[in-house]
Design a protein around this motif. Structure first.
Motif, PDB file in Angstrom:
ATOM      1  N   SER B 112       2.916 -44.354   7.527  1.00 27.57           N
ATOM      2  CA  SER B 112       3.785 -44.107   5.543  1.00 27.57           C
ATOM      3  C   SER B 112       3.901 -46.172   6.035  1.00 27.57           C
ATOM      4  O   SER B 112       5.144 -45.805   6.037  1.00 27.57           O
ATOM      5  N   GLU B 113       3.530 -46.401   5.902  1.00 27.06           N
ATOM      6  CA  GLU B 113       3.589 -48.256   5.553  1.00 27.06           C
ATOM      7  C   GLU B 113       4.266 -48.657   5.009  1.00 27.06           C
ATOM      8  O   GLU B 113       3.899 -47.945   3.147  1.00 27.06           O
ATOM      9  N   ASN B 114       5.966 -49.083   4.490  1.00 24.57           N
ATOM     10  CA  ASN B 114       6.110 -49.225   3.386  1.00 24.57           C
ATOM     11  C   ASN B 114       6.006 -50.305   2.328  1.00 24.57           C
ATOM     12  O   ASN B 114       6.812 -51.649   2.145  1.00 24.57           O
ATOM     13  N   ILE B 115       4.327 -50.402   2.051  1.00 21.63           N
ATOM     14  CA  ILE B 115       3.808 -50.984   0.910  1.00 21.63           C
ATOM     15  C   ILE B 115       3.353 -50.260  -0.121  1.00 21.63           C
ATOM     16  O   ILE B 115       3.544 -49.022  -0.506  1.00 21.63           O
ATOM     17  N   ALA B 171       4.502 -41.672  -0.232  1.00 22.22           N
ATOM     18  CA  ALA B 171       5.747 -41.479  -0.823  1.00 22.22           C
ATOM     19  C   ALA B 171       5.550 -40.965  -2.358  1.00 22.22           C
ATOM     20  O   ALA B 171       6.286 -40.340  -3.003  1.00 22.22           O
ATOM     21  N   TYR B 172       4.811 -41.791  -2.697  1.00 24.33           N
ATOM     22  CA  TYR B 172       4.423 -42.123  -4.241  1.00 24.33           C
ATOM     23  C   TYR B 172       3.138 -42.076  -4.354  1.00 24.33           C
ATOM     24  O   TYR B 172       2.581 -43.652  -4.302  1.00 24.33           O
ATOM     25  N   ILE B 173       2.392 -41.572  -4.731  1.00 21.71           N
ATOM     26  CA  ILE B 173       0.704 -41.664  -5.263  1.00 21.71           C
ATOM     27  C   ILE B 173       0.443 -41.217  -6.947  1.00 21.71           C
ATOM     28  O   ILE B 173       0.993 -40.140  -7.405  1.00 21.71           O
ATOM     29  N   GLN B 198       9.018 -48.627  -2.945  1.00 18.83           N
ATOM     30  CA  GLN B 198       9.305 -49.444  -1.747  1.00 18.83           C
ATOM     31  C   GLN B 198      10.598 -49.919  -0.909  1.00 18.83           C
ATOM     32  O   GLN B 198      10.751 -49.789  -0.471  1.00 18.83           O
ATOM     33  N   MET B 199      10.676 -50.536  -2.080  1.00 12.99           N
ATOM     34  CA  MET B 199      12.199 -51.639  -1.875  1.00 12.99           C
ATOM     35  C   MET B 199      13.288 -49.885  -1.681  1.00 12.99           C
ATOM     36  O   MET B 199      13.920 -50.558  -0.887  1.00 12.99           O
ATOM     37  N   ASN B 200      13.059 -48.684  -1.541  1.00 11.64           N
ATOM     38  CA  ASN B 200      14.052 -48.431  -1.441  1.00 11.64           C
ATOM     39  C   ASN B 200      13.925 -47.077   0.195  1.00 11.64           C
ATOM     40  O   ASN B 200      13.916 -46.197   0.152  1.00 11.64           O
TER      41      ASN B 200
END
Lengths: 352, 246, 183
Positions: B112-115, B171-173, B198-200
């Motif tokens: 779940s890397e935030n990228i 998280a979003y695909i 990502q920013m959230n």
């Protein structure tokens, strides 16, 4: 025999097929992709195996598997891909499996460039991966040799149970020259060590892990003996105009041909220059260089790198004459440029 | 005079090297517009692939990094862990992401890397001259599937959006296409949503963008857009496969 | 070595420059010469630069590359800018004036010009532009004869449809004629 105009990469691939190669595992990378594409066209028609692996790392492990069955298998790549293969090559060498690895070499380090280079010399001749091992390295200088060395490579690999690398500058892979197509190889050595189902025999094991320290040392000695035997039997080199040479240039691959052209022009100016061209980079042909060092006054190592083979030239010359270096990166120098450099170096040393 | 359209600030003025009809141009633009709209240019770090977009560091007007083939998600991880408030994205093709980089992308999503990952899928390898990709369709002719891709030989094309959507860490695909103006607008919306994810701080986001490669498909630019619509969209359905709300 | 000749073909990627060189290489090999064909190109799939050097010799070819080709066939302006100064003294320059908007600077070269794209558009389309130029070049240079080249068409174009071979022969001969009349 009729001559066929072929691209270097394709001549090499065809040579491998002539030599009995039944499988190619590889990943596209400039400037070697044509080898993969050639195999992709031919193997479905011939009944062999072409697999485009997900990466060079996967490809070398597919080679490890294929080679363990005793089949003649190969892969081809360039700098960054060969680096990825290093772990696998170390494994294959220790497991004593024969195979062909082709490096159509480009500039580095890093992503580097797609222009030809000879800067993978250390990687090729010092093993490349971890541990005490070597692989045989052949350096072709013409499209005909791209075909011929592919055939020779499989023979050497099977004879000594070792990986063999063909290292060719990118340009050699891309250029076209006439080729005499060789006859198919029909004789192959037996491989009782191969795995493939133990019916009628004791099981064979292919492994490289040796936790017992004494056994590990023993294995290293076994390999060392093999390499000593290869060093005794297999060094190859070509001498060009060295009989009366004061200045001996050492160069391999396509670069060596550029040097030959330069030497022919430079001799017209009265300089006595010759070339020793290593054909095997490992085992390095120290013998002819050492012999030349009895008479020659100066050696010049010409490489498309920042200077790697020069180390081996210095070792062979063993202090009997100065060893200079000339190299370029990102291009193959022209014969005119090499000629100017040879004359400059010769004049500096007072040779004429 | 009122300005109604202009080059995004997040694009440089360097002339790109892409082929006529290549959709990298459109994708670069909508990514850059998102950066401008969200006021993130100075916060952004992009990582470009080994592939036709290898020179993207000359085209985007913010910090850019070059990655070894397939390794961009790992590099992005290294940066994001140290600079968690930046907007980090990778820009990858099918060889980079779905072949050699398969390990890296699956694990970046699993962790779940935030990228954010911009995945350009044109079902072929462009830069190296048209070899088969993991996303090449059955029957499609490439230089390493010269008789057409056969499932008996090389299995089936990979649907990356669906694959990664099964990871809890995603998280979003989404999957979008850029073959007509309506789809381009939708694609930009989706990319913006990915950056927002990502920013959230919600986790891993990826937008798979169905794209063309006229040169290696052997088609003209307009024919290539039609080929995408008729052949790629049926196999690679458009839509959002995972949406984690804030 | 004096029997060795080198010809540079230069243009932009996708212009067919490499194929032109291959054709000449095949033709020279067909008449029993030693040959080599050496390409150079950038990383881009289209645009960028492309050039190839063809070496033809009765003897062994040592170097397939050179700084100074004796003959250069230049198809676009950037290639002229890049290679004009490199041609051997008193060498030959053949140029495509359709895509080159300046005259050569050098005074020592033998220069031959043809508006290749314009002629191709008038006589069958851009696909055979290169063949027209090749015909003119082979007529002018002394590497292989027109007759020898014509007799090799079937071999060089082996596998292509008969219509393709005829179309190319026609374009080739048009170029031969152009050079005979104009150069």
């Amino acid at each position: 025999m009729d001559r066929v105009l072929m691209k270097g990469n394709e001549a090499l691939a065809e040579g491998a097929l002539i030599g009995g190669c039944v499988a190619f595992f590889g990943y596209p990378i400039t400037p070697s992709s044509e080898i993969a594409e050639y195999m992709a066209r031919k193997f479905p028609l011939l009944g062999g195996t072409f697999v485009q692996a997900e990466s060079e790392l996967a490809a070398i492990n597919m080679v490890y598997g294929g080679a363990s069955t005793g089949a003649r298998v190969m892969t081809a790549s360039s700098g960054p891909g060969i680096s990825l293969k290093s772990e696998g090559i170390s494994f294959i060498a220790e497991a004593e499996l024969p195979c062909l690895i082709v490096n159509v070499s480009r500039g580095g380090p890093g992503l580097g460039g797609i222009q030809p280079a000879q800067s993978d010399y250390y990687q090729a001749t010092r093993g490349g991966g971890h541990g005490d091992y070597h692989i045989i390295v052949l350096a072709p200088s013409s499209v005909q040799e791209m075909m011929d060395f592919a055939i020779t490579a499989f023979d050497l690999a099977d004879k000594h149970r070792t990986p063999v690398m063909i290292m060719a500058e990118g340009t050699l892979g891309q250029m076209m020259e006439p080729v005499e197509v060789r006859p198919k190889v029909t004789e192959f050595v037996d491989k009782p060590w191969a795995i493939g189902g133990c019916k009628g025999r004791k099981p064979n094991i292919v492994n490289t892990l040796h936790l017992d320290p004494d056994f590990l040392e023993y294995r290293n000695h076994v390999l060392a003996q093999k390499y000593a035997s290869i060093k005794a039997q297999e060094p190859r080199a070509e001498n060009f105009m060295t009989e009366d040479a004061d200045l001996v240039v050492v160069a391999f691959g396509l670069m060596s041909r550029i040097v030959k052209k330069a030497i022919i022009e430079v001799r017209k100016q009265g300089y006595k220059v010759g070339l020793i061209r290593p054909i095997t980079l490992w085992p390095f042909p120290a013998e002819p260089i050492s012999q030349a060092a009895e008479k020659a006054k100066l050696f010049l190592s010409v490489e498309i790198s920042m200077g790697q083979m020069i180390d081996d030239v210095r070792l062979a010359v063993n202090g009997r004459a100065p060893v200079e270096f000339y190299g370029r990166i990102g291009m193959v120098p022209s014969p005119e440029e090499i000629g100017r450099e040879i004359m400059a170096v010769a004049q500096k040393e007072g040779l004429k | 005079m009122k300005t109604v359209a202009q080059r995004p600030q997040s694009l440089t003025e360097v002339k790109t090297h892409y082929c006529p009809g290549c959709t990298h141009g459109i994708i670069h633009r909508i990514v850059a517009e998102c950066m401008d709209d969200m006021n993130m240019r100075e916060n952004a770090i992009g990582i470009c692939p080994v592939g036709c977009a290898v020179l993207a560091y000359d085209y985007f007007n913010f910090d850019m990094l070059e990655a070894a083939h397939g390794r961009a998600p790992a590099i992005a991880t290294g940066i994001k862990r140290i600079l968690p408030d930046r907007c980090i994205f990778t820009y990858q093709g099918d060889g980079d992401l779905a072949s050699i980089g398969m390990g890296e992308i699956v694990h970046a999503s699993a962790r779940s890397e935030n990228i954010t990952v911009i995945f350009v899928n044109n079902s072929i390898y462009g830069m190296t001259g048209g070899q088969m990709a993991p996303t090449t369709l059955l029957g499609q002719v490439t230089t390493t599937s010269p008789y057409g891709r056969k499932k008996e030989d090389t299995g089936f094309p990979v649907r990356m959006a669906e694959l990664l959507a099964t990871n809890e860490g995603s998280a979003y695909i989404s999957r979008v296409a850029v073959n007509n103006p309506a789809n381009v607008i939708k694609a930009k919306k989706s990319i913006k949503k990915a950056f927002q994810t990502q920013m959230n701080g919600l986790g891993f986001s990826m937008v798979e963008i169905l794209s063309t490669c006229p040169t290696n498909w052997g088609l003209g630019p307009v024919e290539a857009l039609e080929w995408l619509e008729n052949n790629m969209i049926p196999y690679y359905p458009l839509g959002e496969f995972k949406v984690k709300e804030a | 070595m004096s029997s060795e000749q080198q010809v540079l073909f230069a243009g932009f990627g996708g212009q067919g420059v490499l194929s032109m060189g291959k054709f000449l290489t095949h033709a020279a090999m067909g008449v029993g010469k030693n040959v080599s064909w050496l390409p150079a190109y950038g990383a881009e799939m289209r645009g960028g630069t492309a050039n190839c050097l063809v070496t033809i010799s009765d003897g062994e070819i040592y170097s397939p590359l050179t700084e100074n080709p004796a003959t250069a066939i230049i198809l676009n302006r950037p290639s002229l800018d890049r290679f004009e100064s490199k041609i051997k003294p008193n060498g030959t320059l053949i140029m495509n004036t359709s895509l080159i908007d300046r005259p050569p600077v050098r005074k020592d070269l033998c220069i031959f010009q043809m508006p290749v794209n314009q002629i191709a558009d008038e006589h069958g389309g851009s696909k055979i532009a290169n063949m027209i130029l090749l015909g003119a070049c082979i007529q002018k240079m002394t590497l292989v004869t027109v007759e020898q080249t014509l007799s090799l068409f079937e071999l060089i174009f082996a596998g292509k449809k008969p219509g393709v071979i005829d179309k190319n022969k026609e374009a080739f001969l048009f170029g031969v004629d152009y050079a005979a009349r104009n150069w």
